[in-house]
Design a protein around this motif. Structure first.
Motif, PDB file in Angstrom:
ATOM      1  N   THR A  20      27.835  96.680  -7.956  1.00 42.12           N
ATOM      2  CA  THR A  20      26.914  97.332  -8.883  1.00 42.12           C
ATOM      3  C   THR A  20      26.794  98.803  -8.537  1.00 42.12           C
ATOM      4  O   THR A  20      26.973  99.209  -7.376  1.00 42.12           O
ATOM      5  N   LEU A  21      26.487  99.599  -9.548  1.00 46.67           N
ATOM      6  CA  LEU A  21      26.325 101.029  -9.337  1.00 46.67           C
ATOM      7  C   LEU A  21      24.953 101.346  -8.755  1.00 46.67           C
ATOM      8  O   LEU A  21      24.812 102.223  -7.910  1.00 46.67           O
ATOM      9  N   PHE A  22      23.934 100.622  -9.203  1.00 43.44           N
ATOM     10  CA  PHE A  22      22.565 100.864  -8.747  1.00 43.44           C
ATOM     11  C   PHE A  22      22.018  99.616  -8.054  1.00 43.44           C
ATOM     12  O   PHE A  22      22.331  98.484  -8.448  1.00 43.44           O
ATOM     13  N   ALA A  23      21.179  99.846  -7.073  1.00 42.77           N
ATOM     14  CA  ALA A  23      20.653  98.745  -6.283  1.00 42.77           C
ATOM     15  C   ALA A  23      19.869  97.745  -7.124  1.00 42.77           C
ATOM     16  O   ALA A  23      19.938  96.526  -6.897  1.00 42.77           O
ATOM     17  N   HIS A  24      19.098  98.232  -8.115  1.00 44.52           N
ATOM     18  CA  HIS A  24      18.267  97.325  -8.902  1.00 44.52           C
ATOM     19  C   HIS A  24      19.085  96.374  -9.772  1.00 44.52           C
ATOM     20  O   HIS A  24      18.566  95.373 -10.276  1.00 44.52           O
ATOM     21  N   GLN A  25      20.385  96.689  -9.966  1.00 44.31           N
ATOM     22  CA  GLN A  25      21.235  95.813 -10.760  1.00 44.31           C
ATOM     23  C   GLN A  25      21.730  94.604  -9.975  1.00 44.31           C
ATOM     24  O   GLN A  25      22.183  93.617 -10.563  1.00 44.31           O
ATOM     25  N   ALA A  26      21.664  94.685  -8.659  1.00 39.45           N
ATOM     26  CA  ALA A  26      22.248  93.643  -7.819  1.00 39.45           C
ATOM     27  C   ALA A  26      21.602  92.281  -8.054  1.00 39.45           C
ATOM     28  O   ALA A  26      22.290  91.261  -8.179  1.00 39.45           O
ATOM     29  N   ALA A  27      20.250  92.249  -8.107  1.00 35.04           N
ATOM     30  CA  ALA A  27      19.563  90.972  -8.286  1.00 35.04           C
ATOM     31  C   ALA A  27      19.915  90.344  -9.628  1.00 35.04           C
ATOM     32  O   ALA A  27      20.136  89.126  -9.730  1.00 35.04           O
ATOM     33  N   THR A  28      19.991  91.177 -10.683  1.00 34.19           N
ATOM     34  CA  THR A  28      20.341  90.668 -12.006  1.00 34.19           C
ATOM     35  C   THR A  28      21.752  90.090 -12.015  1.00 34.19           C
ATOM     36  O   THR A  28      21.995  89.002 -12.545  1.00 34.19           O
ATOM     37  N   LEU A  29      22.700  90.822 -11.421  1.00 42.18           N
ATOM     38  CA  LEU A  29      24.084  90.357 -11.381  1.00 42.18           C
ATOM     39  C   LEU A  29      24.213  89.097 -10.535  1.00 42.18           C
ATOM     40  O   LEU A  29      24.972  88.178 -10.870  1.00 42.18           O
ATOM     41  N   ARG A  30      23.443  89.018  -9.464  1.00 45.03           N
ATOM     42  CA  ARG A  30      23.498  87.840  -8.612  1.00 45.03           C
ATOM     43  C   ARG A  30      23.022  86.592  -9.375  1.00 45.03           C
ATOM     44  O   ARG A  30      23.636  85.529  -9.300  1.00 45.03           O
ATOM     45  N   ARG A  31      21.921  86.740 -10.132  1.00 48.22           N
ATOM     46  CA  ARG A  31      21.426  85.607 -10.914  1.00 48.22           C
ATOM     47  C   ARG A  31      22.438  85.207 -11.989  1.00 48.22           C
ATOM     48  O   ARG A  31      22.699  84.013 -12.209  1.00 48.22           O
ATOM     49  N   SER A  32      23.004  86.199 -12.654  1.00 49.40           N
ATOM     50  CA  SER A  32      23.983  85.913 -13.699  1.00 49.40           C
ATOM     51  C   SER A  32      25.201  85.192 -13.131  1.00 49.40           C
ATOM     52  O   SER A  32      25.685  84.214 -13.705  1.00 49.40           O
ATOM     53  N   ALA A  33      25.710  85.674 -11.993  1.00 46.59           N
ATOM     54  CA  ALA A  33      26.908  85.076 -11.395  1.00 46.59           C
ATOM     55  C   ALA A  33      26.652  83.653 -10.926  1.00 46.59           C
ATOM     56  O   ALA A  33      27.525  82.777 -11.048  1.00 46.59           O
ATOM     57  N   SER A  34      25.450  83.398 -10.378  1.00 47.69           N
ATOM     58  CA  SER A  34      25.148  82.040  -9.905  1.00 47.69           C
ATOM     59  C   SER A  34      25.082  81.060 -11.066  1.00 47.69           C
ATOM     60  O   SER A  34      25.371  79.873 -10.908  1.00 47.69           O
ATOM     61  N   THR A  35      24.718  81.561 -12.259  1.00 50.95           N
ATOM     62  CA  THR A  35      24.671  80.706 -13.443  1.00 50.95           C
ATOM     63  C   THR A  35      26.068  80.475 -14.014  1.00 50.95           C
ATOM     64  O   THR A  35      26.446  79.347 -14.353  1.00 50.95           O
TER      65      THR A  35
END
Length: 404
Positions: A302-317
């Motif tokens: 991710t480019l920004f730190a705040h995007q990491a949690a969103t991407l992590r949730r999306s990837a786990s799904t």
């Protein structure tokens, strides 16, 4: 490392060349006695950017056409990668990389290597454009020092494959640079023909951010070099993100490009949607024969730190049975791509470069570069459906070369 194809398409008048070689031999002998003196870093940046210090040359109307996709003709050329003594160099070819990232820069650099190697029989030599030297110089001149430093780190990680290649800074002082604009659309075949017939002695033909469609002819050579460098004690070693090789386990690396793509348009050609990878992963699981087991590693950033949690949730799904690797060092991720048993490519020059250097199976949809280098490249549709017969052929090829 040499290649199977040894047919050279073009010829040149021998008598005319005889006089040229005599003149150049005398000049080169004088230069050899004096030695090639490196130019200061600032001078290289000026040569790249200044209209006053170089000749402009665009001998072929490259801005009208697109990528040179005549792969069959490219692969018939003979590519001689052995360095020549300076006394045998009539002229030099190089390609100055841009500073957009490793995939861009290495593609630019390899264009120059392939062009020079295809002209080795007529005295054309390769001037090696060091990413550390040239990218930093260009970045300093343009004010983009961050990208320059990043490519400088990549240069340290990759290293210089052939120590006898002179660097651009050593050549341009004695071999006048002629700057050629073939940005992104240059035809290796057409420039091969042009320089074969019309090159001048004592010149450095400097292509700026130039590229070609087919990088397959030098892929094995670079791949062997990369693995050899990783085996040398004292060189920079990546952190191993994939599990060590185990009998019966296939390590799959999936490049989920998200770092520099903030909006995924429905028809974006810069990134695959999740359904591409979901389908590809499922079909790989179905195609890998029993008793082999498949271990999937989804690699993204991710480019920004705040995007990491969103991407992590999306990837786990989307990828519940995969291991997610998020925001690892680029060198570690690149090494994982190169060494994976199966690599699933996104529309990315970064993972395409890793695929070129990889000895594993590559799953790729149609891209701006050739994705059919050998039997280990397997085609996929834009929806992630894998060519089943192509995969079976690649699997047989890979298992025949993989220790039990």
């Amino acid at each position: 490392i040499f290649f199977r194809h040894h047919n050279v398409v073009f010829r040149i008048d021998g008598a005319r060349m005889g006089h040229m070689y005599v003149a150049v031999w005398v000049l080169s002998a004088f230069q050899l006695a004096q030695g090639l003196r490196p130019q200061p870093e600032e001078n290289i940046a000026n040569i790249v950017d200044s209209n006053a210090t170089v000749d402009e040359l665009d001998p072929i109307n490259t801005h009208v056409g697109n990528w040179d996709n005549r792969s069959a003709e490219v692969r018939k050329l003979k590519f001689d990668l052995r360095p020549k003594p300076l006394s045998e160099c009539v002229s030099f070819v190089t390609s100055i990389p841009d500073i957009q990232g490793l995939g861009h820069a290495q593609a630019n650099r390899n264009f120059g290597l392939m062009l020079a190697a295809s002209l080795a029989d007529v005295g054309v030599c390769y001037a090696y454009p060091s990413l550390a030297e040239l990218a930093v110089a260009k970045a300093r001149k343009s004010g983009n020092s961050v990208k320059g430093r990043v490519l400088g780190r990549w240069e340290k990680f990759i290293g210089k494959p052939v120590m006898d290649w002179p660097q651009v800074s050593q050549v341009v002082g004695q071999y006048r640079p002629t700057r050629i604009h073939a940005a992104g659309r240059g035809s290796l075949l057409r420039y091969h023909e042009f320089l074969h017939q019309w090159r001048e002695p004592n010149k450095t033909y400097m292509f700026l951010s130039s590229d070609t469609y087919d990088h397959c002819p030098t892929a094995n050579w670079w791949g062997e070099y990369y693995l050899h460098r990783r085996s040398i004690s004292g060189t920079a070693q990546p952190k191993l993100l994939l599990d060590p090789p185990r009998n019966g386990v296939v390590q799959v690396a999936v490049h989920l490009r998200r770092f520099d793509i903030t909006t995924i348009a429905s028809r974006s050609k810069r990134v695959h949607h999740d359904h591409f990878f979901v389908n590809a992963i499922q079909e790989i699981r179905d195609l890998v024969p029993s008793p082999w087991r498949v271990s999937v590693n989804v690699m993204t950033s991710t480019l920004f730190a705040h995007q990491a949690a969103t991407l992590r949730r999306s990837a786990s799904t989307m990828y519940p049975n995969a291991t997610l690797h998020l925001n690892d060092k680029e060198t570690d991720t690149f090494h994982a791509f190169v060494t994976a048993d199966i690599l699933v490519l996104d529309w990315s020059r970064f993972s395409h470069l890793a695929g070129l250097w990889s000895r594993g199976i590559k799953i790729a949809s149609e891209f701006r570069y050739a994705t059919d280098c050998d039997a280990l490249w397997v085609a996929a549709t834009e929806n992630g459906h894998v060519d089943k017969e192509g995969f079976r052929t690649a699997w047989q090829e890979w298992t025949s070369k993989t220790p039990e």
